[in-house]
Enzyme design. Structure first.
Site, mmCIF file in Angstrom:
data_model
loop_
_atom_site.group_PDB
_atom_site.id
_atom_site.type_symbol
_atom_site.label_atom_id
_atom_site.label_comp_id
_atom_site.label_asym_id
_atom_site.label_seq_id
_atom_site.Cartn_x
_atom_site.Cartn_y
_atom_site.Cartn_z
ATOM 1 N N HIS A 172 -44.964 71.343 -2.060
ATOM 2 C CA HIS A 172 -44.213 72.070 -0.954
ATOM 3 C C HIS A 172 -42.458 71.945 -1.109
ATOM 4 O O HIS A 172 -41.919 71.073 -0.591
ATOM 5 C CB HIS A 172 -45.128 72.364 0.111
ATOM 6 C CG HIS A 172 -45.180 70.854 1.528
ATOM 7 N ND1 HIS A 172 -44.242 70.984 2.132
ATOM 8 C CD2 HIS A 172 -45.896 69.530 1.075
ATOM 9 C CE1 HIS A 172 -44.191 69.610 2.727
ATOM 10 N NE2 HIS A 172 -45.191 69.287 1.963
ATOM 11 N N ASP A 205 -41.443 73.854 1.903
ATOM 12 C CA ASP A 205 -41.389 74.539 3.360
ATOM 13 C C ASP A 205 -41.277 73.402 4.059
ATOM 14 O O ASP A 205 -41.605 72.154 2.915
ATOM 15 C CB ASP A 205 -42.651 75.135 3.815
ATOM 16 C CG ASP A 205 -44.137 74.578 4.105
ATOM 17 O OD1 ASP A 205 -44.292 74.050 3.076
ATOM 18 O OD2 ASP A 205 -44.316 74.694 4.399
ATOM 19 N N GLU A 223 -47.406 75.109 2.834
ATOM 20 C CA GLU A 223 -48.082 73.462 3.900
ATOM 21 C C GLU A 223 -48.215 72.899 4.616
ATOM 22 O O GLU A 223 -49.012 72.906 5.551
ATOM 23 C CB GLU A 223 -47.810 72.648 2.889
ATOM 24 C CG GLU A 223 -48.755 71.469 2.242
ATOM 25 C CD GLU A 223 -48.577 70.493 3.490
ATOM 26 O OE1 GLU A 223 -49.062 69.401 3.236
ATOM 27 O OE2 GLU A 223 -47.662 70.495 4.414
ATOM 28 N N SER A 225 -52.945 64.390 6.042
ATOM 29 C CA SER A 225 -53.555 65.235 5.275
ATOM 30 C C SER A 225 -53.051 66.503 4.441
ATOM 31 O O SER A 225 -51.667 66.800 5.115
ATOM 32 C CB SER A 225 -54.415 66.644 6.444
ATOM 33 O OG SER A 225 -54.788 65.597 7.569
HETATM 34 N N1 BES Z 1 -46.694 65.374 3.710
HETATM 35 C C1 BES Z 1 -47.733 65.563 4.490
HETATM 36 C C2 BES Z 1 -48.954 64.335 4.666
HETATM 37 C C3 BES Z 1 -49.209 63.071 4.478
HETATM 38 C C4 BES Z 1 -48.230 62.465 5.127
HETATM 39 C C5 BES Z 1 -49.929 62.409 4.070
HETATM 40 C C6 BES Z 1 -47.667 61.192 5.038
HETATM 41 C C7 BES Z 1 -50.197 60.998 3.739
HETATM 42 C C8 BES Z 1 -49.400 60.268 4.153
HETATM 43 C C9 BES Z 1 -47.387 66.805 4.401
HETATM 44 O O1 BES Z 1 -46.988 67.782 4.498
HETATM 45 C C10 BES Z 1 -48.675 67.014 6.359
HETATM 46 O O2 BES Z 1 -47.562 66.684 6.993
HETATM 47 N N2 BES Z 1 -49.896 67.988 6.804
HETATM 48 C C11 BES Z 1 -50.507 68.166 7.395
HETATM 49 C C12 BES Z 1 -51.020 69.212 7.102
HETATM 50 C C13 BES Z 1 -51.598 69.943 8.003
HETATM 51 C C14 BES Z 1 -50.262 71.245 8.185
HETATM 52 C C15 BES Z 1 -52.982 70.847 7.694
HETATM 53 C C16 BES Z 1 -50.587 66.976 8.239
HETATM 54 O O3 BES Z 1 -50.656 65.944 7.812
HETATM 55 O O4 BES Z 1 -50.329 67.184 9.435
HETATM 56 ZN ZN ZN Z 2 -45.522 67.285 6.998
#
Ligand code: BES
Ligand code: ZN
Length: 460
Positions: free
Chosen positions: A86, A88, A153, A399
């Site tokens: 992603h 963004d 994302e 996530s």
């Molecule tokens: N890169 C992260 C997810 C992540 C961070 C996974 C560290 C494992 C370890 C991703 O960009 C993110 O922040 N995802 C969000 C998802 C939400 C917006 C649906 C999150 O986890 O809060």
């Molecule tokens: Zn993130």
């Protein structure tokens, strides 16, 4: 050393310059005023993909931010890897806490500081540069690659699932490769085989039809901020157990083997506390810190408001209060069901002296990937070849909801090949990314394609 690895070493300065150019674009997806910058980041990627020599480079318009795709097909007998990333980023707020400007990449002690450095521009860019190394040295690309790069994302990927459903054939692949997670520790590569899901809720409590004098009315009229605090207080016990009826119904308990595997990970709890400036930790009783932060569900207030927030003391009985509350989920919890259970619980806890509104934001399913999947073995070999160290396998608490959709819609597993660190300050001020991991990440990605092709041909 192969031509490929040589090419990466020789061009690392250029790659860094290009990454910095990418990082200078404030592609904040939540911010409407930044729409054009988000678009600029998508255009930057299309230019890069074109320049590298990929085919079918396309910027797809959506009702939100664009999706960028491209591919290089080298043979039907070869495995096909779909690279997801992603472009963004999260808002830089609170901006005043940044030591250097969030969109002016600055290198200090081997790290580049900028919003998106780790999450996810720096990490995902590795997979463009690795493919470049094959195409520019005239070496045969060992696998088919496809790219799927999105700009939403961080806001829950609202347009990506429909896009995948619509382009199922074009996106057909054997596996998805994602670098948007963390390594277990500095210089300790790891593969993430589990991610938590998410149910994100917003609660509004309304009392009297206007803010009141807290002396004149206080004691006789219910205070919405007090009510909200009580409700939130009752959603989780002191033992860290979430008190929502039915919440744990679908939680798959960790097996004794899984718990042993977590115990065997080289985790330093003292260092963890030191890094966070804490003297003590808190969580669900009966589980270790690592388990609590990756394999158990949670409930957390992300934001809360109501009443007087400015300087000094204003006596007031506020008319309204609100909170944003997220729950991280584990297999086999269902975000829609959890949202319904949450709403029912909050309503049951609310007195009839106030009105309560509950709204569900975006959610996502949790995932655990089968450790026998050969793609993970190829990734492990690539990591150990480049880092000179065996990888660890761990679950993470964050996530990436699209991973579950890749399985559901395309029927494929994802390889979570993280090059970041938990200490990269994702979503926080002063986000950073180790440049040595940007470099090793590109090499690992390139090596992965080679190992995967070897393994696939051995499997016949
Ligand atoms: N890169 C992260 C997810 C992540 C961070 C996974 C560290 C494992 C370890 C991703 O960009 C993110 O922040 N995802 C969000 C998802 C939400 C917006 C649906 C999150 O986890 O809060
Ligand atoms: Zn993130």
């Amino acid at each position: 050393m192969s031509d490929i690895q040589d090419y990466i070493d020789q061009h690392i300065d250029t790659f860094q310059e290009q990454l910095f150019e990418f990082l200078r674009i404030p592609s904040v997806s939540t911010d409407r005023d930044k729409r054009n910058d988000v678009r600029r980041a998508a255009l930057f990627l299309t230019e890069q993909l074109e320049e590298i020599g990929l085919d079918k480079v396309t910027l797809h318009e959506t009702a939100g931010h664009p999706i960028v795709t491209a591919e290089k097909m080298v043979g039907e007998d070869r495995p096909t890897v779909l690279i997801y990333g992603h472009y963004d980023v999260q808002p830089p707020d609170p901006e005043e806490l940044w030591t250097t400007p969030p969109f002016e990449p600055t290198v200090k002690e081997g790290r580049v500081y900028a919003r998106g450095a780790s999450d996810d521009k720096g990490q995902s860019f590795t997979h463009l540069k690795s493919v470049e190394a094959f195409l520019k040295t005239g070496s045969a690309l060992p696998v088919n690659v496809k790219y799927l790069l999105e700009g939403e994302e961080e806001i829950g990927s609202p347009h990506l699932v429909p896009f995948i459903e619509e382009h199922k054939e074009a996106l057909a692949c054997d596996m998805v490769l994602i670098s948007d997670t963390a390594m277990f520790d500095e210089d300790q590569p790891s593969i993430t085989f589990g991610l938590r899901g998410l149910a994100y809720m917003e609660v509004h409590v309304t009392g009297p039809n206007r803010d009141l004098h807290s002396g004149v009315f206080g004691g006789a009229v219910e205070n919405p901020v007090n009510v909200l605090a009580e409700i939130i207080g009752k959603l989780k016990g002191e033992d860290g157990v979430i008190r929502i009826d039915g919440f744990y119904e679908d939680v798959l308990p960790m097996t004794p083997e899984e718990r042993e595997a977590v115990k065997a990970l080289p985790f330093d709890e003292e260092e963890y506390k030191r890094d966070l400036g804490l003297t003590a930790l808190h969580g669900e009783q009966g589980y270790s810190t690592l388990e609590r932060a990756s394999a158990r569900p949670t409930l957390d207030v992300n934001g809360i408001w109501g009443g007087y927030q400015k300087e000094g003391a204003k006596t007031v009985l506020p008319a309204k209060a609100g909170a944003k509350i997220s729950m991280r989920l584990v297999p086999d919890q269902d975000p829609d069901k959890i949202a319904r259970l949450f709403e029912r619980q909050v309503r049951a806890l609310a007195p009839d002296t106030v009105t309560v509104e509950v709204e569900a934001h975006h959610g996502g399913y949790p995932v655990v990937i089968d450790l026998d999947f050969y793609g993970l073995k190829a990734a492990a070999k690539a990591f150990s070849d480049v880092y000179g160290k065996e990888v660890l396998f761990s679950r993470e608490g964050g996530s990436i909801p699209i991973v579950a959709d890749f399985k559901k819609v395309l029927g494929v597993n994802s390889i979570l090949m993280g090059f970041g660190l938990t200490r990269d300050a994702l979503h926080s001020p002063n986000e950073s990314f180790f440049l040595k991991d940007f470099h090793r990440g590109i090499k690992t990605s390139a090596r992965f394609f080679e190992v995967l092709a070897e393994m696939a041909s051995e499997q016949g």
